[in-house]
Each structure stands twice: as C-alpha cells, then as structure tokens.
Design an enzyme around this catalytic site. Sequence first.
Site, mmCIF file in Angstrom:
data_model
loop_
_atom_site.group_PDB
_atom_site.id
_atom_site.type_symbol
_atom_site.label_atom_id
_atom_site.label_comp_id
_atom_site.label_asym_id
_atom_site.label_seq_id
_atom_site.Cartn_x
_atom_site.Cartn_y
_atom_site.Cartn_z
ATOM 1 N N ASP A 85 -4.901 -22.455 -1.820
ATOM 2 C CA ASP A 85 -3.754 -22.340 -2.713
ATOM 3 C C ASP A 85 -2.501 -21.940 -1.937
ATOM 4 O OD1 ASP A 85 -2.409 -22.381 -5.147
ATOM 5 O OD2 ASP A 85 -2.898 -20.295 -5.628
ATOM 6 N N CYS A 118 -15.636 -33.328 -21.283
ATOM 7 C CA CYS A 118 -14.919 -32.595 -22.326
ATOM 8 C C CYS A 118 -15.164 -33.196 -23.709
ATOM 9 C CB CYS A 118 -13.412 -32.585 -22.041
ATOM 10 S SG CYS A 118 -12.909 -31.392 -20.778
ATOM 11 N N CYS A 164 -13.725 -32.224 -27.636
ATOM 12 C CA CYS A 164 -13.369 -30.802 -27.747
ATOM 13 C C CYS A 164 -11.884 -30.585 -27.466
ATOM 14 C CB CYS A 164 -14.200 -29.979 -26.765
ATOM 15 S SG CYS A 164 -13.810 -28.215 -26.758
ATOM 16 N N CYS A 182 3.566 -21.746 -19.849
ATOM 17 C CA CYS A 182 2.304 -21.036 -19.684
ATOM 18 C C CYS A 182 2.543 -19.539 -19.494
ATOM 19 C CB CYS A 182 1.571 -21.605 -18.469
ATOM 20 S SG CYS A 182 -0.030 -20.860 -18.132
ATOM 21 N N CYS A 187 -3.336 -15.334 -17.393
ATOM 22 C CA CYS A 187 -3.903 -15.532 -18.739
ATOM 23 C C CYS A 187 -5.204 -16.304 -18.603
ATOM 24 C CB CYS A 187 -2.915 -16.305 -19.609
ATOM 25 S SG CYS A 187 -3.531 -16.699 -21.273
ATOM 26 N N CYS A 242 -7.378 -20.144 -22.195
ATOM 27 C CA CYS A 242 -7.941 -21.498 -22.226
ATOM 28 C C CYS A 242 -9.301 -21.563 -21.547
ATOM 29 C CB CYS A 242 -6.970 -22.517 -21.620
ATOM 30 S SG CYS A 242 -6.714 -22.357 -19.847
#
Length: 321
Positions: free
Chosen positions: A135, A189, A192, A215, A242, A245
């Site tokens: 990252d 997925c 959903c 976000c 956060c 999700c």
Amino acid sequence: MGKQAHTAQDRKRALVREAKALGFDAVGVSQAGFLEEEADRLEEWLRRDYHGEMAYLARNVDKRLDPRKLVPGAKSVVSLLYNYHTDAQPTDPEAPRVARYAQGQDYHYVIKWKLKELMWAQREWGEVGGRVFVDSAPVHERAWAARSGLGWVGKNSLLLNQGMGSYFFIAELIIDVDLEPDAPTADYCGTCTRCIDACPTGAIIQSGVVDGSKCISYFTIELRGAIPEPVHQHLAPWVFGCDVCQEVCPWNRHATPHKEPQFAPHPELLGMKRRDWEEMTEEVFHDVFKGTAVKRTGYEGLMRNVQAAFKAPGTGGRPTQ
C-alpha cells in the site's frame, strides 16, 4: 544457481512455502503486463473526482496500470494476503471505534519486513531484481490479487476471498523472474447488496464503484480540513477508518482471528471509555497510538474526528455523564 536452474513451477512452489512460513495466508501469481480491462474504469473514476483530495491516486496512472513501468524488466506480480481480523471490541459500547486494521502496529512496517525476508529467501535463484510493496506505491493491488486467483472485487470494491472474507492486507512482490501464474476466480457476490445498503454515507455508488470522497475512511483519515457538518451524523462510532461494509458482508462469517502479535492493540485502547476519548491529551495519544497507522492523522486530526462524530445531533452525541 541461476534463474534458469528451476522451472517457473518450482520457483513458485518454493516462494509459496517461504511466504507461508513468514505468516502470509495466501499467495497468487500473475504475469506482469498492462491492466487493459482496468484502464477505462480507473480513468472514469478519476474523472468523476471520486478520489477527492487524494491527489496521489491521479499521479503515475501509467505505472498503476502497468507494473513494468514501475519495475523495469518485471515479469511476475506476486500478490500476498495477510490476515488482520480481530473480534476484539471496546468494552464501552458507546466508545469511539478504530477500524480493525489500524488497532495494532502499522502494517506497512510489519509486512514490509516480511516481504524483504521473502525476497532474500529467493537468492538461490541467482540475482533477482524487483521491489516489494505494501500500500505504498501506484500498484493496482486488488486488480492484481483478483487476477492471481486470490479472490474477486466485491460490490464494496474490496477483495473478497471465499475462505478469509476481506479482513486482510494485500502486498506485492514485483520481480523480474518468471513464475507459474494462477487463474482468476469467479465473482461470488451474487445478488447480495448488504454493503451497498449499509454504507452510512452512501459511498458505494454501484457494484464495485466507491466514491472515495464520501467514505468515512476518507473523512477520518485522508481529509485534511474540517469534516463537512452534514457528514457528522453518519460518523459515529467511527473515528479512524470504518468497517461497516465488511461487518455486514456474509463472506466475513469465514474470517478468523489473526495470529500476528504485532497487530494486538495497545492494552489501554479497548478499555477506553467515551469520556477518555473526549478528554484525551496529546501525551495519551502518543502513548496509545505509538507505531500504529492512527498516527497518520495526528492528535489534532483524531480529536477533530471525535468531536465531529460524538457532538452531532442524533448520533449518540449527548453530553457525557
């Protein structure tokens, strides 16, 4: 022993074995090249200003789409997953929360050391050229991890893995050695939409597309100025990052606690009550968050987040008793 002394399959097996010994949970390999299918999507995402003030995402787009421009002579992209999941929660249910990934020591340093060890372990192949990434550079990490079969990009734009969910860091070795590539996996997925429905700020615009500038992680980490007042009511309990999700994603039922001692939170962190956060001094901040990713926002930035999240009407922002 030169690079040609092993087959691409042999080299890959050896690398996977060493990576697992260093604590990595999964390894996948892709052939380095241009990410043609990602180019238009990235261009449109940037054009819509979904990156907000994250100007670095608009720089070096050519390198983000083609690792051979980032690492000359690159032949293979090795994607690695490192679990950070924890079930540990604050003892005070009204206390602010820090995203799971940031509770322990900064992953950049923990994982980069392991990647360098992994590169060193391949010295028997001869001189290996390349770089390690966590990252920290224009690498399209989720796209490469998906291409190497480590999962698929979910509706929340995170990489999802059938066995691990999504609570993991993605790291890369980009090297000038041929390794046997893996095949991509399918998207599981289905119909959903839990992550889309649960996002507090409506940042997930459509399947796989997140407006980064909406976000909560953006507001609490990347944004340098004041957090817009209309956003305040959506922040609590999050004051750094956060996990909403991810918490609602069915695939995270498969997530298991990490085994990395360095990712354990400071002994005082989870025991802090809401008042402790609101009255936190700079000295306490440096003690509790020393060496963690939370240091990135600084003391003033974190206190800005606490004030915004817990003083907003209708968010539990009542006066502390």
